[in-house]
Design a protein around this motif. Structure first.
Motif, PDB file in Angstrom:
ATOM      1  N   ASN A 139       0.832  -0.959  -0.074  1.00  0.00           N
ATOM      2  CA  ASN A 139       0.035   0.005   0.005  1.00  0.00           C
ATOM      3  C   ASN A 139       0.840   1.340  -0.073  1.00  0.00           C
ATOM      4  O   ASN A 139       1.342   1.863   1.134  1.00  0.00           O
ATOM      5  CB  ASN A 139      -0.887   0.172   1.259  1.00  0.00           C
ATOM      6  N   GLN A 140       1.457   1.659  -1.128  1.00  0.00           N
ATOM      7  CA  GLN A 140       1.989   2.953  -1.281  1.00  0.00           C
ATOM      8  C   GLN A 140       1.708   3.734  -2.679  1.00  0.00           C
ATOM      9  O   GLN A 140       2.232   4.735  -2.712  1.00  0.00           O
ATOM     10  CB  GLN A 140       3.437   2.419  -1.385  1.00  0.00           C
ATOM     11  N   SER A 141       0.727   3.135  -3.147  1.00  0.00           N
ATOM     12  CA  SER A 141       0.269   4.253  -4.413  1.00  0.00           C
ATOM     13  C   SER A 141      -0.646   5.538  -4.137  1.00  0.00           C
ATOM     14  O   SER A 141      -1.699   5.142  -3.078  1.00  0.00           O
ATOM     15  CB  SER A 141      -0.607   3.448  -5.363  1.00  0.00           C
ATOM     16  N   ASN A 142      -0.269   6.530  -4.390  1.00  0.00           N
ATOM     17  CA  ASN A 142      -0.932   7.812  -4.029  1.00  0.00           C
ATOM     18  C   ASN A 142      -2.028   8.181  -5.299  1.00  0.00           C
ATOM     19  O   ASN A 142      -1.452   8.412  -6.141  1.00  0.00           O
ATOM     20  CB  ASN A 142      -0.169   8.943  -3.886  1.00  0.00           C
ATOM     21  N   TYR A 143      -3.184   7.622  -5.117  1.00  0.00           N
ATOM     22  CA  TYR A 143      -4.041   7.727  -6.180  1.00  0.00           C
ATOM     23  C   TYR A 143      -4.865   9.273  -6.506  1.00  0.00           C
ATOM     24  O   TYR A 143      -5.391   9.432  -7.395  1.00  0.00           O
ATOM     25  CB  TYR A 143      -5.483   6.647  -5.957  1.00  0.00           C
ATOM     26  N   ALA A 144      -4.382   9.969  -5.758  1.00  0.00           N
ATOM     27  CA  ALA A 144      -4.896  11.263  -5.737  1.00  0.00           C
ATOM     28  C   ALA A 144      -4.011  11.954  -6.835  1.00  0.00           C
ATOM     29  O   ALA A 144      -4.681  12.992  -7.296  1.00  0.00           O
ATOM     30  CB  ALA A 144      -4.786  12.084  -4.639  1.00  0.00           C
ATOM     31  N   VAL A 145      -2.856  11.492  -7.045  1.00  0.00           N
ATOM     32  CA  VAL A 145      -2.131  12.263  -8.070  1.00  0.00           C
ATOM     33  C   VAL A 145      -1.380  11.338  -9.139  1.00  0.00           C
ATOM     34  O   VAL A 145      -1.451  10.209  -9.105  1.00  0.00           O
ATOM     35  CB  VAL A 145      -0.750  12.958  -7.236  1.00  0.00           C
ATOM     36  N   ARG A 146      -0.884  11.995 -10.171  1.00  0.00           N
ATOM     37  CA  ARG A 146      -0.465  11.258 -11.228  1.00  0.00           C
ATOM     38  C   ARG A 146       1.308  11.035 -11.094  1.00  0.00           C
ATOM     39  O   ARG A 146       1.984  11.895 -10.592  1.00  0.00           O
ATOM     40  CB  ARG A 146      -0.362  12.135 -12.426  1.00  0.00           C
ATOM     41  N   GLY A 147       1.583   9.683 -11.232  1.00  0.00           N
ATOM     42  CA  GLY A 147       3.103   9.570 -11.055  1.00  0.00           C
ATOM     43  C   GLY A 147       3.623   8.856  -9.887  1.00  0.00           C
ATOM     44  O   GLY A 147       4.836   8.664  -9.736  1.00  0.00           O
ATOM     45  N   ASN A 148       2.528   8.757  -8.846  1.00  0.00           N
ATOM     46  CA  ASN A 148       3.067   8.089  -7.699  1.00  0.00           C
ATOM     47  C   ASN A 148       2.344   6.606  -7.544  1.00  0.00           C
ATOM     48  O   ASN A 148       1.625   6.386  -6.408  1.00  0.00           O
ATOM     49  CB  ASN A 148       3.044   8.555  -6.302  1.00  0.00           C
ATOM     50  N   GLY A 149       2.355   5.697  -8.557  1.00  0.00           N
ATOM     51  CA  GLY A 149       1.733   4.720  -8.594  1.00  0.00           C
ATOM     52  C   GLY A 149       0.320   4.572  -9.332  1.00  0.00           C
ATOM     53  O   GLY A 149      -0.418   3.752  -9.234  1.00  0.00           O
ATOM     54  N   SER A 150       0.028   5.821  -9.707  1.00  0.00           N
ATOM     55  CA  SER A 150      -1.262   5.889 -10.449  1.00  0.00           C
ATOM     56  C   SER A 150      -0.916   6.849 -11.920  1.00  0.00           C
ATOM     57  O   SER A 150      -0.407   7.871 -11.717  1.00  0.00           O
ATOM     58  CB  SER A 150      -2.234   6.498  -9.493  1.00  0.00           C
ATOM     59  N   ASP A 151      -1.770   6.503 -12.923  1.00  0.00           N
ATOM     60  CA  ASP A 151      -1.437   7.402 -14.274  1.00  0.00           C
ATOM     61  C   ASP A 151      -2.960   8.012 -14.331  1.00  0.00           C
ATOM     62  O   ASP A 151      -3.365   8.460 -15.308  1.00  0.00           O
ATOM     63  CB  ASP A 151      -1.293   6.407 -15.413  1.00  0.00           C
TER      64      ASP A 151
END
Length: 760
Positions: free
Chosen positions: A351-363
């Motif tokens: 559990n380390q992806s930040n889904y609020a932003v682009r590029g920290n585990g989320s596109d």
């Protein structure tokens, strides 16, 4: 010994001191509650460090009891010798032989400092000792005793990844060394200097207690403590006040990440680190960020962050629930809260992806109908009216050649409820009901001519291109939507975006057409080797006018109806001025709610994070995201839409975050609401008009509206442009201090269907 001293005397005069390397210092991230110039280890949200965790502390700020403990243990004659202490070496040798173990070290503090500061090899026998001795004598000739002691206290390793007394105090007692006044704690730290790994009080309490007593007795012998004080201090448990230790970490969140008060702040440091590089990638390298002694001030509000975390986790409170994220941005573009995930941050557990932003585990994810207001804004900017109307039948087929797929099939668009015939509706009701078929027709009416905006030979349709340009100017996809994503289907939310980007979009509506780039970093200071800080970055608001005030006000007018009875999110109504939009992507794979009050915008997303769903009806299609409906996984027994869980989360947060806020929107006049070119004016009647049997009368363009040119007469669009220039104001500048102004050029076509854009 005499030979050693003689050798030293011969070469000292011929020796040049090496240059001191700057000591690596940990960096700290602070929230908005910390005043400028006050960010420090004891009030920081997060510590960033490289190999060495260090915080330089001036000698005059180190408590005297700490200095006494170190001098009594390591070098009692420090202020008397010239860098070497033959008697000290002999005394240490005698004590060590008598006890059968290492009780005292023979090197002076100056010698230890030379060994560490100049990174001398610890091998080499007599030649290394001679070099160390020579440099020690030379150093004493060029630096004062206090300067040497300060350098030593900031250099020596104390274990737990802590270099220097400042980091050691935090690592073992979680207190600022300036507040360390307990002689027992000072003695514990001093006793660690010789082989700290063997005396950590939580791992080796007996050895730690023995070393502490040795230091306390030495302090008594030097007259710093009385025998009675030593007896009392030695009786205390060696672990008193000592914090648990896990391992050395590149980052450690100090506030908002404990089990007692977890609010998800540990998701933020990778995003903040990335933002520093966006500011100046040459200045803010990984080494500088982690080891440059930075003090990074942010706009995060702990109260809003807590409210956001609680809103998300109290709503999606089952282990099997989908992921979720949330961002809140104020009217100045400052990020006040950010929930990257509904799960606690566990980098080793996945559990380390930040889904609020682009590029920290989320596109990013498809935003669904939360994208529609961008299309509405573009239409209003081109002079079209909110009273434009469409037959919102479902499904709707678009046979135009430009919209056909490779097999020649028409573009088919359906509403969320594909069986409900809602009839004719104007753009206000189309927004209120989130009609896909009405908005698809509006997108078509914005233009189907082929254009090549980049000059690379890849053409796109001009209507979608104009919408994409507007979205980019409001921060979507970091201002660069790929050509392959620029199509009429954008109106249905097919362009991946993030809660942070959509917060920038919706705050533009709240700010009456001014886009302020969302930022979380407000200031950066850097602490030098002497512990003094200087400002190296100060945020300047990056803003530009992308919509006229009347256009933004009209969008807000339409979006307020979404929260009213009959809209798609009445459950989000706050009982005061608020506007918003629901969004649900195809097959309920993503659900959104984006909304705002005049001075705060918040966006919520939820969905399953992994592409591991096999649709049995389309086995030829690769794995996709799980639908949040009966075809995939229901959420709490029901399908997830933007008007369900996301709207509930948004309302919970906004009720807490906007308590005491009673600002009101600027409400457009009836003339503005009814003004502009009415698409399908003479062809379609809305249900209200049908009830009165009075045909609508076009009020024509509202000449009181600024920034909107008069459209050409039907059948012949005018090549007319209107240029709006943002006034030059002192607080409108980029991060380099250069004032920015933005020119908004608006092309006004003629009425659609008569040469102005076509479509059905």
């Amino acid at each position: 010994m005499l030979a050693l001293l003689a050798g030293v005397g011969v070469v000292v005069a011929q020796t040049e001191l090496p240059e001191f390397d700057d000591l690596a210092q940990s960096s700290y991230i602070c929230a908005a509650d910390v005043a400028e110039g006050e960010c420090a280890p004891d009030n920081a949200m997060t510590r960033l460090q490289g190999v060495e965790n260090r915080t330089n502390v001036p000698l005059d700020e180190v408590p005297e009891v700490v200095i006494q403990a170190v001098l009594a243990t390591e070098d009692r004659a420090f202020y008397e010798h010239d860098g070497l202490n033959p008697m000290g070496i002999a005394r240490a040798l005698f004590q060590n032989v008598r006890s059968g173990s290492v009780q005292q070290g023979g090197s002076t503090i100056t010698q230890q400092y030379v060994l560490n500061a100049f990174k001398l090899s610890r091998e080499g026998g007599i030649s290394r000792k001679i070099k160390e001795a020579v440099l020690s004598v030379k150093l004493e000739q060029q630096m004062s005793k206090d300067e040497i002691l300060e350098g030593y206290l900031n250099t020596i390793f104390f274990g737990r990844g802590a270099y220097g007394i400042g980091a050691a105090s935090q690592a073992y007692f979680n207190i600022d060394v300036r507040e360390l006044t307990n002689p027992a704690q000072a003695a514990l730290l001093a006793g660690l200097i010789r082989a700290p790994a063997l005396a950590d009080p939580t791992e080796h309490p007996e050895e730690a207690a023995r070393r502490r007593k040795v230091t306390l007795v030495a302090m008594q012998e030097e007259g710093y403590l009385t025998p009675e004080e030593v007896e009392v201090l030695d009786a205390g448990a060696v672990t008193d006040g000592v914090v648990p230790y896990d391992s050395v970490k590149v980052s450690e969140t100090l506030r908002g990440a404990s089990e007692q008060d977890y609010i998800g702040t540990d998701y933020l440091w990778p995003y903040i680190k990335a933002e520093l590089k966006q500011i100046d990638e040459k200045r803010f390298t990984d080494e500088v960020i982690e080891s440059g002694g930075l003090r990074i001030y942010t706009s995060l509000d702990y109260d809003m962050q807590r409210a956001a975390w609680q809103a998300v986790t109290s709503t999606l409170n089952l282990e099997e629930d989908p992921e979720a994220s949330m961002v809140a941005v104020d009217d100045q573009g400052l990020v006040r809260a950010m929930v990257g995930s509904r799960h606690p941050y566990t980098p080793d557990g996945g559990n380390q992806s930040n889904y609020a932003v682009r590029g920290n585990g989320s596109d990013g994810r498809e935003p669904g109908s939360t994208f529609k207001p961008i299309v509405l804004a573009q239409a209003l900017e081109e002079g079209y009216s909110l009273r434009s109307r469409y037959n919102a039948e479902t499904p709707k087929l678009f046979p135009q050649p430009e919209l056909q797929d490779p097999e020649g099939n028409p573009w088919k668009v359906s509403n969320y409820s594909d069986t409900k015939d809602v009839g004719n509706m104007d753009l206000i009701r189309a927004t209120n009901q989130s009609s896909n078929t009405a908005y698809a027709q509006l997108m078509v009416d914005l233009g189907l001519e082929r254009v090549d905006p980049d000059g690379d030979g890849r053409s796109v349709l001009d209507g979608p291109q104009k919408v994409a340009t507007l979205a980019e100017r409001m921060g979507v996809w970091n201002g660069d939507i790929p050509d392959e994503n620029t199509s009429p289907a954008m109106v249905l939310g097919t362009v991946n975006t993030t809660p942070l980007e959509m917060a920038g979009v919706y705050s533009t509506f709240a700010n009456r057409g001014i886009y302020r780039q969302p930022d979380i970093i407000t200031r950066v200071e850097q602490v030098n080797q002497d512990g003094e800080s200087s400002v190296i970055y100060q945020r300047q608001v990056t803003e530009s006018r992308v919509l006229s005030e009347p256009t933004a006000d009209l969008v807000t007018h339409a979006l307020q109806t979404v929260l009213q009875e009959g809209g798609t999110a009445p459950s989000a109504n706050l009982g005061k001025d608020a506007a918003g939009k629901t969004g649900t992507s195809q097959q309920n794979r993503n659900a959104w709610f984006a909304g705002y009050v005049p001075k705060l915008t918040a966006v919520v997303w939820m969905g399953y994070p992994h592409n591991d769903y096999d649709d049995p009806e389309t086995p030829e299609v690769e794995k996709n995201l799980w639908p949040m409906n009966e075809d995939g996984r229901l959420v709490h027994g029901r399908a997830a839409t933007g008007g369900s869980f996301p709207a509930e989360i948004w309302k919970k947060f906004m009720e807490a975050a906007t308590a005491g806020m009673d600002d009101q929107f600027v409400e457009p006049t009836e003339e503005q609401i009814n003004g502009g070119v009415i698409i399908n004016e003479n062809e379609l009647l809305t249900p209200e008009e049908q009830a009165t049997s009075i045909p609508p009368t076009s009020k024509g363009p509202d000449f009181s509206l600024p920034d909107i040119s008069v459209p050409g007469r039907p059948g012949r669009p005018r090549d007319t442009t209107t240029t709006t220039t943002t006034p030059d104001t002192s607080d409108t500048s980029d991060t380099t201090g250069t004032t920015q102004t933005t020119d908004t050029t608006i092309e006004i076509p003629g009425p659609p269907g008569n040469g102005g854009g076509g479509g059905g």
